[in-house]
Design a protein around this motif. Structure first.
Motif, short mmCIF file in Angstrom:
data_model
loop_
_atom_site.label_atom_id
_atom_site.label_comp_id
_atom_site.label_asym_id
_atom_site.label_seq_id
_atom_site.Cartn_x
_atom_site.Cartn_y
_atom_site.Cartn_z
N LEU A 54 0.83 11.00 -5.36
CA LEU A 54 -0.03 11.71 -6.31
C LEU A 54 0.57 13.06 -6.68
CD1 LEU A 54 -2.68 11.92 -7.88
CD2 LEU A 54 -3.76 12.79 -5.78
N ALA A 55 1.08 13.79 -5.69
CA ALA A 55 1.71 15.09 -5.97
C ALA A 55 2.94 14.91 -6.86
CB ALA A 55 2.09 15.77 -4.65
N LEU A 56 3.69 13.84 -6.64
CA LEU A 56 4.88 13.59 -7.46
C LEU A 56 4.49 13.30 -8.91
CD1 LEU A 56 7.92 13.16 -7.73
CD2 LEU A 56 7.59 10.80 -6.94
N HIS A 57 3.46 12.50 -9.12
CA HIS A 57 3.03 12.19 -10.49
C HIS A 57 2.47 13.43 -11.18
CE1 HIS A 57 3.67 7.88 -10.84
NE2 HIS A 57 3.28 7.75 -9.57
N VAL A 58 1.76 14.27 -10.45
CA VAL A 58 1.24 15.50 -11.05
C VAL A 58 2.40 16.41 -11.45
CG1 VAL A 58 -0.09 17.59 -10.59
CG2 VAL A 58 -0.96 15.37 -9.85
N ALA A 59 3.42 16.52 -10.59
CA ALA A 59 4.58 17.36 -10.92
C ALA A 59 5.31 16.82 -12.15
CB ALA A 59 5.52 17.43 -9.72
N ILE A 60 5.46 15.49 -12.22
CA ILE A 60 6.12 14.90 -13.39
C ILE A 60 5.30 15.16 -14.66
CG2 ILE A 60 6.79 12.70 -14.45
CD1 ILE A 60 7.54 11.70 -11.66
N ALA A 72 0.82 -1.21 0.00
CA ALA A 72 0.00 0.00 0.00
C ALA A 72 0.86 1.26 0.00
CB ALA A 72 -0.93 0.00 1.22
N THR A 73 2.04 1.20 0.61
CA THR A 73 2.92 2.37 0.62
C THR A 73 3.80 2.44 -0.63
OG1 THR A 73 4.52 1.08 1.93
CG2 THR A 73 3.00 2.52 3.14
N VAL A 74 4.05 1.31 -1.28
CA VAL A 74 4.88 1.30 -2.48
C VAL A 74 4.07 1.65 -3.72
CG1 VAL A 74 6.26 -0.20 -3.99
CG2 VAL A 74 6.55 -0.32 -1.50
N LEU A 75 2.80 1.26 -3.75
CA LEU A 75 1.96 1.44 -4.94
C LEU A 75 1.91 2.88 -5.46
CD1 LEU A 75 0.02 0.18 -7.00
CD2 LEU A 75 -1.84 0.54 -5.35
N PRO A 76 1.82 3.93 -4.62
CA PRO A 76 1.72 5.29 -5.15
C PRO A 76 2.93 5.74 -5.96
CG PRO A 76 0.96 5.24 -2.88
CD PRO A 76 1.58 3.91 -3.15
N TYR A 77 4.10 5.09 -5.82
CA TYR A 77 5.30 5.51 -6.55
C TYR A 77 5.54 4.64 -7.79
CZ TYR A 77 6.12 7.88 -2.11
OH TYR A 77 5.99 8.66 -1.00
N THR A 78 4.63 3.76 -8.11
CA THR A 78 4.79 2.92 -9.29
C THR A 78 4.68 3.76 -10.56
OG1 THR A 78 3.76 1.11 -8.07
CG2 THR A 78 3.96 0.85 -10.45
N PRO A 79 5.63 3.66 -11.47
CA PRO A 79 5.54 4.45 -12.71
C PRO A 79 4.26 4.13 -13.49
CG PRO A 79 7.75 3.56 -12.43
CD PRO A 79 6.90 2.91 -11.39
N LYS A 106 12.14 12.35 -18.76
CA LYS A 106 11.35 11.13 -18.55
C LYS A 106 12.20 10.03 -17.93
CE LYS A 106 8.06 11.96 -22.31
NZ LYS A 106 7.55 11.48 -23.63
N LEU A 107 13.46 9.92 -18.39
CA LEU A 107 14.34 8.90 -17.82
C LEU A 107 14.65 9.19 -16.35
CD1 LEU A 107 16.15 6.42 -18.19
CD2 LEU A 107 17.97 7.97 -18.99
N ALA A 108 14.92 10.46 -16.05
CA ALA A 108 15.22 10.83 -14.66
C ALA A 108 14.00 10.61 -13.76
CB ALA A 108 15.67 12.29 -14.60
N SER A 109 12.82 10.91 -14.28
CA SER A 109 11.60 10.71 -13.50
C SER A 109 11.36 9.23 -13.22
CB SER A 109 10.39 11.30 -14.24
OG SER A 109 10.59 12.68 -14.48
N PHE A 110 11.59 8.40 -14.23
CA PHE A 110 11.41 6.96 -14.06
C PHE A 110 12.38 6.41 -13.00
CE2 PHE A 110 12.28 2.53 -15.17
CZ PHE A 110 10.99 2.02 -15.25
N ILE A 111 13.63 6.84 -13.07
CA ILE A 111 14.62 6.38 -12.08
C ILE A 111 14.25 6.85 -10.68
CG2 ILE A 111 17.04 6.56 -11.38
CD1 ILE A 111 17.78 6.74 -14.34
N PHE A 112 13.79 8.08 -10.56
CA PHE A 112 13.42 8.61 -9.24
C PHE A 112 12.25 7.83 -8.65
CE2 PHE A 112 11.25 11.55 -6.38
CZ PHE A 112 12.30 11.94 -5.56
N LEU A 113 11.29 7.45 -9.48
CA LEU A 113 10.15 6.68 -8.99
C LEU A 113 10.60 5.29 -8.51
CD1 LEU A 113 7.43 7.64 -11.64
CD2 LEU A 113 7.48 8.28 -9.22
N ILE A 114 11.50 4.67 -9.24
CA ILE A 114 12.00 3.36 -8.83
C ILE A 114 12.75 3.46 -7.50
CG2 ILE A 114 13.53 1.45 -9.44
CD1 ILE A 114 10.94 1.57 -11.06
N VAL A 115 13.58 4.49 -7.38
CA VAL A 115 14.32 4.69 -6.12
C VAL A 115 13.35 4.94 -4.96
CG1 VAL A 115 15.94 6.21 -4.92
CG2 VAL A 115 16.40 5.51 -7.28
#
Length: 225
Positions: free
Chosen positions: A154-160, A118-125, A184-193
């Motif tokens: 949600l705020a992170l995805h909106v900013a991206i 539940a805590t990991v799901l919001p950062y899934t690309p 896009k590449l940097a955003s994807f890496i940040f979400l995985i991290v």
């Protein structure tokens, strides 16, 4: 038989006590009698020179020190030692170690998922936007940790999304898409991290998104009719 008495064996009740006492002191006996002085008392001879004693102004007058001022100070033989100033006190800085608390396996109320997922799901690309909205609508406020990550994701995805759109517009105007691709590449890496950090239980707080995340957490919730 009569007891022999000594000189000091006296009895005040003895009728001969007074006579014996006078006899011991010599009164009424043949003791020496004090002779009176018949000649005049001789004066003590004076000094040969009585002039200094007779003239009160012959001696040096007494010097007064009540208003006297010292013209020169007496040189002190004591030289105080010099000491180096003490070093300022600097308390030891204590840095608390980061607390790592892995998410538990218990089910989160409202969605039935474990706390970890539940805590990991919001950062899934790509899928994090939908997961964040679902959690904010269904998870009650008694689960502050899950709602925090849902609002921040949600705020992170909106900013991206907003920044990605801006890069696309700039690329369309300039005729190059290199900037948009790198973003896009940097955003994807940040979400995985972010997913990895949250899964390990490490603190993950994005300061730049604090206000929008708080707004999403306060205004998005499921209201029962």
């Amino acid at each position: 038989m009569e007891t022999k008495r000594g000189k000091y064996d006296t009895n005040p009740l003895d009728p001969d006590f007074v006579k014996n006492a006078e006899k011991d002191r010599g009164e009424g006996g043949n003791g020496p009698v004090t002779q009176p002085v018949r000649s005049a008392t001789r004066e003590v001879g004076s000094a040969a020179n009585e002039e200094a004693r007779a003239n009160i102004y012959s001696e040096t007058p007494t010097r007064r020190y009540d208003k006297a001022t010292l013209e020169t100070s007496y040189p002190s033989v004591f030289v105080p030692p010099t000491y180096a100033p003490p070093a300022p006190y600097q308390p030891a800085q204590f840095t608390a170690p980061p607390i790592t608390q892995r998410p538990g396996k218990r089910s989160v109320a409202g969605i039935g998922l474990s706390e970890k997922w539940a805590t990991v799901l919001p950062y899934t690309p790509y899928l994090g936007v939908i997961g964040s909205l679902v959690e904010l609508f269904l998870v009650p406020r008694s689960e502050p940790k899950v709602r925090f990550h849902a609002a921040q994701g949600l705020a992170l995805h909106v900013a991206i999304l907003v920044l990605g759109t801006a890069f696309s517009v700039v690329g369309a105007v300039s005729g190059t898409t290199a900037g948009g691709s790198l973003f896009k590449l940097a955003s994807f890496i940040f979400l995985i991290v972010s997913m990895i950090r949250v899964a390990k239980g490490k603190p993950h707080h994005i300061s730049a998104l604090s206000e929008p995340a708080q707004w999403f957490n306060d205004h998005i919730e499921f209201k029962k009719s």
